[in-house]
Scaffold this motif. Structure first.
Motif, short mmCIF file in Angstrom:
data_model
loop_
_atom_site.label_atom_id
_atom_site.label_comp_id
_atom_site.label_asym_id
_atom_site.label_seq_id
_atom_site.Cartn_x
_atom_site.Cartn_y
_atom_site.Cartn_z
N LEU A 91 -11.42 -32.22 -16.41
CA LEU A 91 -10.26 -32.50 -14.87
C LEU A 91 -9.82 -31.07 -15.21
N PRO A 92 -8.98 -30.29 -13.97
CA PRO A 92 -8.95 -30.87 -12.70
C PRO A 92 -10.11 -31.14 -11.48
N ARG A 93 -11.70 -30.35 -12.33
CA ARG A 93 -12.75 -29.78 -11.24
C ARG A 93 -13.84 -30.27 -12.00
N ARG A 94 -14.55 -30.79 -11.69
CA ARG A 94 -16.14 -31.38 -12.19
C ARG A 94 -16.21 -29.71 -12.60
N ARG A 95 -17.19 -29.69 -14.37
CA ARG A 95 -18.16 -28.83 -14.95
C ARG A 95 -19.25 -28.32 -14.81
N ASP A 96 -20.14 -27.56 -14.82
CA ASP A 96 -21.11 -27.78 -15.05
C ASP A 96 -21.34 -27.52 -16.50
N PRO A 97 -22.23 -28.91 -16.69
CA PRO A 97 -22.91 -30.10 -18.55
C PRO A 97 -23.43 -29.22 -19.19
N GLU A 98 -23.89 -27.96 -18.52
CA GLU A 98 -24.18 -27.33 -19.43
C GLU A 98 -23.22 -26.26 -20.35
N ALA A 99 -22.30 -25.90 -19.61
CA ALA A 99 -21.00 -25.79 -20.07
C ALA A 99 -19.93 -26.09 -20.94
N ILE A 100 -19.81 -27.10 -20.51
CA ILE A 100 -19.24 -28.08 -21.10
C ILE A 100 -20.43 -29.04 -22.47
N ARG A 101 -21.04 -28.54 -22.76
CA ARG A 101 -21.88 -28.31 -24.10
C ARG A 101 -22.30 -27.59 -24.88
N ARG A 102 -22.23 -26.64 -24.34
CA ARG A 102 -21.77 -25.49 -25.14
C ARG A 102 -20.67 -24.90 -25.62
N ALA A 103 -19.45 -25.79 -24.70
CA ALA A 103 -17.72 -25.89 -25.16
C ALA A 103 -17.46 -26.58 -26.24
N ALA A 104 -18.70 -27.79 -26.30
CA ALA A 104 -18.62 -28.53 -27.29
C ALA A 104 -19.11 -28.18 -28.50
N ALA A 105 -20.06 -27.74 -28.14
CA ALA A 105 -21.19 -26.81 -29.55
C ALA A 105 -19.83 -25.97 -30.60
N LEU A 134 -12.03 -23.27 -23.23
CA LEU A 134 -13.73 -21.92 -23.16
C LEU A 134 -13.97 -22.46 -22.32
N LEU A 135 -14.12 -23.23 -21.57
CA LEU A 135 -14.71 -23.79 -20.48
C LEU A 135 -14.96 -22.32 -19.10
N VAL A 136 -13.26 -21.67 -18.72
CA VAL A 136 -13.34 -20.29 -18.13
C VAL A 136 -14.04 -19.20 -18.19
#
Length: 248
Positions: A91-105, A134-136
Motif C-alpha cells: 500500500l498505497p501502490r504495488r512495490r517491486d517484489p525484490e525491493a520488498i524481499r530486501r526490506a524484509a531481510a 525502507l521501500l523508498v
C-alpha cells in the motif's frame, strides 16, 4: 547541502504556541535524536518537517527530490480488517517484489509476510513499519517515537538495528525519543525541544547542559543514559520503564 532544514519555524494551535523560532538542519548520514517532555511540540515538528503541516512562520527547505522514509508513532489499523503484512507493504501502490524481499531481510521480518497485521506484536509491527519506510530507498529516515511501547531490551535491539541500517544504507536518521533519559548512543546530535530548541549537541554535551538539567530535573532522573554498543552490561534505569508513556 542539508537534507532538510527548518529556519525560524513557529506554529500555534489557536492561542497555544507549539513551536517557537525553531531552527535545525539534518545532514547526510547523521543520526539525530529529538527529546523533550510530553507536549513539547516534538510530533508537531515532525509533521512540519515531513510537510504534513505548514508552519505559521519560518520555512522548511528540503533537498530537491529528497527520498524520505517515515515511520509514524502509531498506526491505527482496524483489527477486524483482514490484511497480511505483504498486502500492507504494497500500500498505497504495488512495490517491486525484490525491493520488498530486501526490506524484509534488512528489518528481520522474513517469514511474516503472510501473517495478519492485527496479530503482530508491538516490536514486529515497528519492524514492518520500518520495512515499509525502507521501500523508498530513503536518504532520510524520520521516526516518530518508534520504540514507544517496547520494553528496554526491545528498545535497545531496535536502536542497534537502526544503527546497522544507517551504516549499510548510508541514510540519515532523525528520531523522536519518547524516553527523555535514554537516547541511542550512536546519535551524532541530540536536540532538546520544549517548544523551542533548549540545547543541542553530542549526547554527552546535552547530558551536561544546564538547560537539559533544568528541564528534566537533577540527579538520576535528569541524567541522560546512553544505550552503548556492548551487550554485557546491565541497565540500572528500570525506574524509567514506566515513565513517558502518559501521552495526552
Amino acid at each position: 547541502m542539508s537534507l532538510i532544514r527548518a529556519d525560524h519555524v513557529s506554529l500555534a494551535y489557536g492561542r497555544q504556541t507549539v513551536l517557537s523560532d525553531v531552527s535545525l538542519a539534518i545532514e547526510p548520514g547523521e543520526i539525530v535524536t529529538l527529546v523533550g517532555p510530553n507536549g513539547s511540540g516534538k510530533s508537531s515538528l515532525v509533521k512540519v518537517l515531513t510537510g504534513q503541516i505548514r508552519p505559521d512562520a519560518g520555512q522548511v527547505r528540503r533537498k530537491p527530490e529528497l527520498r524520505l522514509g517515515y515511520v509514524p508513532q502509531k498506526l491505527a489499523i482496524d483489527q477486524s480488517l483482514p490484511m497480511t503484512v505483504l498486502r500492507f507493504l504494497n500500500l498505497p501502490r504495488r512495490r517491486d517484489p525484490e525491493a520488498i524481499r530486501r526490506a524484509a531481510a534488512e528489518t528481520g521480518i522474513e517469514g511474516l509476510e503472510q501473517r495478519q497485521v492485527a496479530d503482530l506484536s508491538g516490536g514486529q509491527m515497528q519492524r514492518v513499519l520500518l520495512a515499509r519506510a525502507l521501500l523508498v530507498s530513503p536518504e532520510l529516515l524520520i521516526l516518530d517515537e518508534p520504540t514507544q511501547g517496547l520494553d528496554q531490551p526491545g528498545e535497545a535491539a531496535f536502536y542497534r538495528h537502526l544503527e546497522r541500517l544507517r551504516d549499510s544504507l548510508g541514510c540519515a536518521v532523525f528520531m523522536v525519543s519518547h524516553d527523555l533519559h535514554v537516547v541511542m548512543s550512536a546519535s551524532d546530535r541530540v536536540i532538546c525541544l520544549n517548544h523551542h530548541v533548549c540545547c543541542e549537541g553530542t549526547p554527552k554535551v546535552v547530558r551536561d547542559a544546564p538547560e537539559y538539567r533544568a528541564l528534566f530535573g537533577q540527579g538520576t532522573q535528569g541524567a541522560l543514559a546512553l544505550y552503548q554498543h556492548d551487550h554485557d552490561h546491565h541497565h540500572h534505569d528500570h525506574e524509567h520503564d514506566h515513565q513517558g508513556h502518559d501521552h495526552a
